[in-house]
Design a protein around this motif. Structure first.
Motif, short mmCIF file in Angstrom:
data_model
loop_
_atom_site.label_atom_id
_atom_site.label_comp_id
_atom_site.label_asym_id
_atom_site.label_seq_id
_atom_site.Cartn_x
_atom_site.Cartn_y
_atom_site.Cartn_z
N LEU A 22 -3.08 -19.14 0.60
CA LEU A 22 -4.39 -18.51 0.75
C LEU A 22 -4.30 -16.90 0.04
N GLY A 23 -3.14 -16.44 -0.27
CA GLY A 23 -2.90 -15.38 -0.90
C GLY A 23 -1.35 -14.83 -0.66
N MET A 24 -1.11 -13.99 -1.38
CA MET A 24 0.35 -13.19 -1.24
C MET A 24 0.28 -11.93 -0.81
N LEU A 25 1.08 -11.36 0.12
CA LEU A 25 1.28 -10.08 0.43
C LEU A 25 2.58 -9.44 -0.37
N THR A 26 2.56 -8.35 -1.03
CA THR A 26 3.92 -7.96 -1.72
C THR A 26 3.90 -6.56 -1.37
N GLU A 27 5.00 -5.90 -1.52
CA GLU A 27 5.41 -4.52 -1.65
C GLU A 27 4.43 -3.68 -2.17
N ARG A 28 3.84 -4.09 -3.50
CA ARG A 28 2.86 -3.22 -4.04
C ARG A 28 1.53 -3.43 -3.46
N ASP A 29 0.95 -4.42 -2.66
CA ASP A 29 0.00 -4.78 -2.24
C ASP A 29 -0.08 -3.66 -0.96
N VAL A 30 0.97 -3.53 -0.33
CA VAL A 30 1.20 -2.56 0.92
C VAL A 30 1.17 -1.21 0.41
N MET A 31 1.68 -0.94 -0.85
CA MET A 31 1.62 0.53 -1.16
C MET A 31 -0.09 0.86 -1.58
N LYS A 32 -0.51 0.07 -2.43
CA LYS A 32 -1.80 0.31 -3.20
C LYS A 32 -2.75 0.04 -2.16
N ARG A 33 -2.99 -0.83 -1.20
CA ARG A 33 -3.87 -1.27 -0.72
C ARG A 33 -4.08 -0.93 1.03
N LEU A 34 -2.53 -0.44 1.36
CA LEU A 34 -2.61 0.16 2.91
C LEU A 34 -2.16 1.72 2.89
N VAL A 35 -1.08 1.67 2.44
CA VAL A 35 -0.43 3.36 2.38
C VAL A 35 -1.50 4.26 1.42
N ALA A 36 -1.80 3.79 0.19
CA ALA A 36 -2.43 4.70 -0.54
C ALA A 36 -4.12 4.85 -0.16
N GLN A 37 -4.30 3.90 0.76
CA GLN A 37 -5.81 4.21 1.10
C GLN A 37 -5.86 4.52 2.70
N LYS A 38 -4.47 4.99 2.96
CA LYS A 38 -4.34 5.48 4.57
C LYS A 38 -5.04 4.63 5.57
N ARG A 39 -4.50 3.23 5.56
CA ARG A 39 -5.04 2.40 6.39
C ARG A 39 -3.94 2.19 7.54
N ASP A 40 -4.54 2.04 8.67
CA ASP A 40 -3.55 1.67 10.02
C ASP A 40 -2.74 0.37 9.79
N PRO A 41 -1.51 0.02 9.57
CA PRO A 41 -0.77 -1.06 9.55
C PRO A 41 -0.94 -2.13 10.76
N ALA A 42 -1.18 -1.17 11.81
CA ALA A 42 -1.48 -2.10 13.09
C ALA A 42 -2.59 -2.52 13.52
N LYS A 43 -3.72 -1.97 12.68
CA LYS A 43 -5.08 -2.76 12.82
C LYS A 43 -5.53 -3.46 11.47
N THR A 44 -5.03 -3.10 10.45
CA THR A 44 -5.29 -4.00 9.12
C THR A 44 -4.48 -5.45 9.30
N MET A 45 -5.32 -6.39 8.68
CA MET A 45 -5.09 -7.79 8.66
C MET A 45 -4.45 -8.09 7.14
N VAL A 46 -3.38 -8.97 7.19
CA VAL A 46 -2.75 -9.44 5.78
C VAL A 46 -3.89 -9.88 4.77
N GLY A 47 -4.95 -10.30 5.50
CA GLY A 47 -6.05 -11.03 4.58
C GLY A 47 -6.93 -9.93 3.82
N ASP A 48 -6.81 -8.68 4.56
CA ASP A 48 -7.78 -7.39 4.04
C ASP A 48 -6.77 -6.80 2.87
N ILE A 49 -5.58 -7.19 2.56
CA ILE A 49 -4.97 -6.46 1.62
C ILE A 49 -4.28 -7.27 0.65
#
Length: 171
Positions: free
Chosen positions: A49-76
């Motif tokens: 369905l998709g792939m989560l990479t370190e880059r995805d975490v940096m660009k779509r989670l950390v850089a967007q200041k999202r909460d990793p405890a609330k964000t789902m894999v499918g969102d990023i």
């Protein structure tokens, strides 16, 4: 050479997978524990369905200041994942991965189910020895059996002298 013919393919551990509804924090902790740079999101039948990479975490989670405890894999996650079959040509995929700037290639079977993940690192060990063999084959085809190490060295020496003289003459 086929992907399946690489030693690395036969020795690959089972790919790490997750569900698109898993929390990013849980998945990242699993990745960190195993020292993995990516994880594949699959459905119950192991279809990608998709792939989560370190880059995805940096660009779509950390850089967007999202909460990793609330964000789902499918969102990023990266949704449009390139996949290969084990009988695909390794050199073709190495070229594609290099040109399109991605490092991880999920391998799927005829039912589109995930079976392995190959990385550019898995392919790099192939390139140097094989390139040397290909260069030797091409050189023999071009120059025939008259090609020898002394002739090659003489050619390189003559070429070097010509370049040195030309550069000195131009300046």
């Amino acid at each position: 050479m086929k992907i399946s013919e690489r030693v690395e393919y036969a020795t690959k551990p089972e790919p790490m997978t997750c569900d698109i509804n898993d929390k990013v924090i849980d998945v990242v902790l699993r990745m960190a524990d195993k020292n993995y740079g990516s994880i594949i999101a699959v459905d119950k039948d192991s279809h990608i369905l998709g792939m989560l990479t370190e880059r995805d975490v940096m660009k779509r989670l950390v850089a967007q200041k999202r909460d990793p405890a609330k964000t789902m894999v499918g969102d990023i996650m990266t949704k449009n994942v390139r996949t290969a079959k084990e009988n695909d040509e390794l050199v073709d995929w190495l070229r594609i991965m290099s040109n399109e700037r991605f490092r991880r290639l999920p391998i799927i079977d005829d039912d589109n189910k995930l079976v392995a993940i190959m990385t550019q690192g898995d392919f790099v060990s192939y390139t140097w020895p094989e390139l040397l063999v290909q260069m030797k084959t091409l050189a023999k085809a071009t120059f025939g059996d008259s090609l020898s190490l002394p002739r090659i060295l003489a050619g390189v020496l003559i070429y070097s002298v010509v370049i040195i003289v030309a550069v000195g003459w131009i300046s």
